[in-house]
Design an enzyme around this catalytic site. Structure first.
Site, PDB file in Angstrom:
ATOM      1  N   TRP A 335       0.830  -1.209   0.000  1.00  0.00           N
ATOM      2  CA  TRP A 335       0.000   0.000   0.000  1.00  0.00           C
ATOM      3  C   TRP A 335       0.864   1.258   0.000  1.00  0.00           C
ATOM      4  O   TRP A 335       0.529   2.249  -0.652  1.00  0.00           O
ATOM      5  CB  TRP A 335      -0.920  -0.006   1.221  1.00  0.00           C
ATOM      6  CG  TRP A 335      -1.527   1.340   1.483  1.00  0.00           C
ATOM      7  CD1 TRP A 335      -2.519   1.948   0.755  1.00  0.00           C
ATOM      8  CD2 TRP A 335      -1.174   2.259   2.514  1.00  0.00           C
ATOM      9  NE1 TRP A 335      -2.786   3.193   1.281  1.00  0.00           N
ATOM     10  CE2 TRP A 335      -1.983   3.406   2.362  1.00  0.00           C
ATOM     11  CE3 TRP A 335      -0.255   2.224   3.567  1.00  0.00           C
ATOM     12  CZ2 TRP A 335      -1.898   4.500   3.214  1.00  0.00           C
ATOM     13  CZ3 TRP A 335      -0.171   3.306   4.412  1.00  0.00           C
ATOM     14  CH2 TRP A 335      -0.984   4.419   4.236  1.00  0.00           C
ATOM     15  N   HIS A 336       1.986   1.237   0.695  1.00  0.00           N
ATOM     16  CA  HIS A 336       2.848   2.411   0.720  1.00  0.00           C
ATOM     17  C   HIS A 336       3.470   2.677  -0.652  1.00  0.00           C
ATOM     18  O   HIS A 336       3.780   3.830  -0.972  1.00  0.00           O
ATOM     19  CB  HIS A 336       3.955   2.244   1.771  1.00  0.00           C
ATOM     20  CG  HIS A 336       3.495   2.496   3.169  1.00  0.00           C
ATOM     21  ND1 HIS A 336       3.173   1.485   4.049  1.00  0.00           N
ATOM     22  CD2 HIS A 336       3.277   3.656   3.846  1.00  0.00           C
ATOM     23  CE1 HIS A 336       2.792   2.008   5.206  1.00  0.00           C
ATOM     24  NE2 HIS A 336       2.847   3.321   5.099  1.00  0.00           N
TER      25      HIS A 336
END
Length: 405
Positions: A335-336
């Site tokens: 997600w980052h």
């Protein structure tokens, strides 16, 4: 029109003292109304629109257009699924709806790796809005949200104090809080706490965070890049100064968001609770970026465990929990961003949680006589803190430059 908007001054949220002056002045009528038991919905909507506009005008005007398109897109998806859910509950439709809700952030995160540049769909805060939107879809599927309207949904995901920096709220908690106007005593307590958080946020971000981020970290970064030895003490300096800067800067932003929310009569949940006092990694994630870690815990970890238990994918519950930890933290790493250091960060955090669980089981079974005192607690805190700092060094991306460029 575009030229006019692009030439307007742009105010990043909580970026300068001037921003706070204008913001506090603007919400003062809201505070007066709440003091007398009234919530001025129309005025709150007006100032929210103005300040969101000021965050995304000027050089950020393209992000502003992306934000408008994103909100319309998510609102259509949410309202369509809410109407469908009144009489139906197909798992396939739910997964398809959730996938549609997640799709914009997937495109934004994949674009740099796939096409070499950022997606035009991206804007500051898209991750936080996506977590709120997807969480609302999930709670609707679970039957927890019985009533929702386009205006209420938009008001929730665009709640101005938290739009760019979180914390990630839940629709049911927010709406319940918003509908109940606090008593005068409750509101004065909120204001009192909010003032404390505001000044603590100033200390964190503009004083301590400034020295770690603008003074100490650049010094060690430059020294580490000039030092041919590996590893080096300068690299250790990079590790600690970045990790502490990350905390004080992010915690400062979160404190500002919570404080302004309190002034507006909404009890936005806290995002940090002294995370560096944690005695193990599991406790750390109960104290660090709490709204994000609890979101992943509730909507990824717990649901995977429930599904795997129902389908009997694992015979050993420890293997199940270990797999769930790894999946949970790897997804958080992805997600980052799609880079090796974010993915490795997620992998190491997942592995750390697996080892932490193994150690707790081993200690409970084989080391019953191990003393529990200030010394052992201090050792546990020391080990946890240094592991977290090491993973933050990886997360920073500095090693990508240090080792390969």
């Amino acid at each position: 029109m575009i030229d006019w908007i692009s030439n307007l001054p742009n105010f990043s949220a909580y970026g300068t003292p001037v921003y706070f002056f204008y913001l506090l002045l603007a919400i003062l009528p809201l505070g007066i109304g709440l003091y007398f038991g009234k919530r001025f919905n129309w005025y709150e909507a007006l100032i929210s629109f103005i300040f969101i506009f000021l965050m995304f005008d000027g050089s950020s005007w393209q992000q502003g257009i992306s934000l408008i398109a994103y909100v319309i897109y998510q609102t259509i998806i949410m309202m369509a699924y809410h109407r469908y859910r009144q009489n139906n509950n197909s798992s396939g439709v739910f997964y398809f709806t959730a996938a549609l809700s997640i799709l914009p952030i997937v495109i934004v995160k994949l674009s740099p790796a796939m096409v070499g540049h950022n997606s035009l769909l991206g804007f500051l805060g898209i991750s936080y809005l996506t977590f709120r939107a997807v969480g609302t879809v999930i709670e609707t599927r679970d039957g927890m949200i019985k009533e929702i309207s386009p205006w209420k949904f938009i008001r929730f995901i665009l709640f101005m104090p938290t739009i760019t920096s979180g914390p990630i709220d839940r629709y049911r908690r927010f709406e319940k809080d918003y509908k109940k106007v606090p008593t005068r005593e409750e509101y004065l307590n909120l204001v009192n706490t909010g003032i404390f958080y505001l000044f603590l946020g100033f200390l964190y971000k503009f004083v301590i965070g400034y020295f770690f981020g603008q003074r100490f970290y650049p010094f060690f970064e430059k020294a580490a890049l000039a030092d041919p030895s590996f590893p080096s003490w300068n690299l250790v300096g990079v590790m600690y100064t970045y990790g502490l800067y990350l905390f004080f800067d992010f915690a400062g932003y979160s404190l500002f968001a919570v404080a302004i929310s309190y002034f507006m009569g909404v009890r936005t949940p806290m995002n940090f609770k002294q995370p560096f006092k944690s005695k193990n990694l599991k406790e750390f994630w109960n104290r660090w970026h709490i709204s994000l870690s609890f979101w992943f815990r509730d909507y990824i970890f717990m649901r995977f465990v429930f599904l795997a238990t129902k389908k009997r994918w694992f015979k050993n519950r420890n293997a199940l929990s270990s797999t769930a930890y790894m999946l949970n933290m790897l997804l958080m790493g992805f997600w980052h961003g799609i880079t090796w250091y974010y993915i490795l960060y997620g992998f190491l955090q997942g592995l750390g949680l697996v080892v932490n669980d193994w150690w707790l089981r081993f200690k409970r079974k084989n080391l019953k006589q191990l003393p529990h005192n200030k010394f052992t607690t201090g050792v546990a805190i020391f080990v946890t803190f240094n592991f977290v700092m090491f993973t933050f060094l990886i997360f920073s991306g500095f090693l990508d430059t240090y080792l390969f460029k």
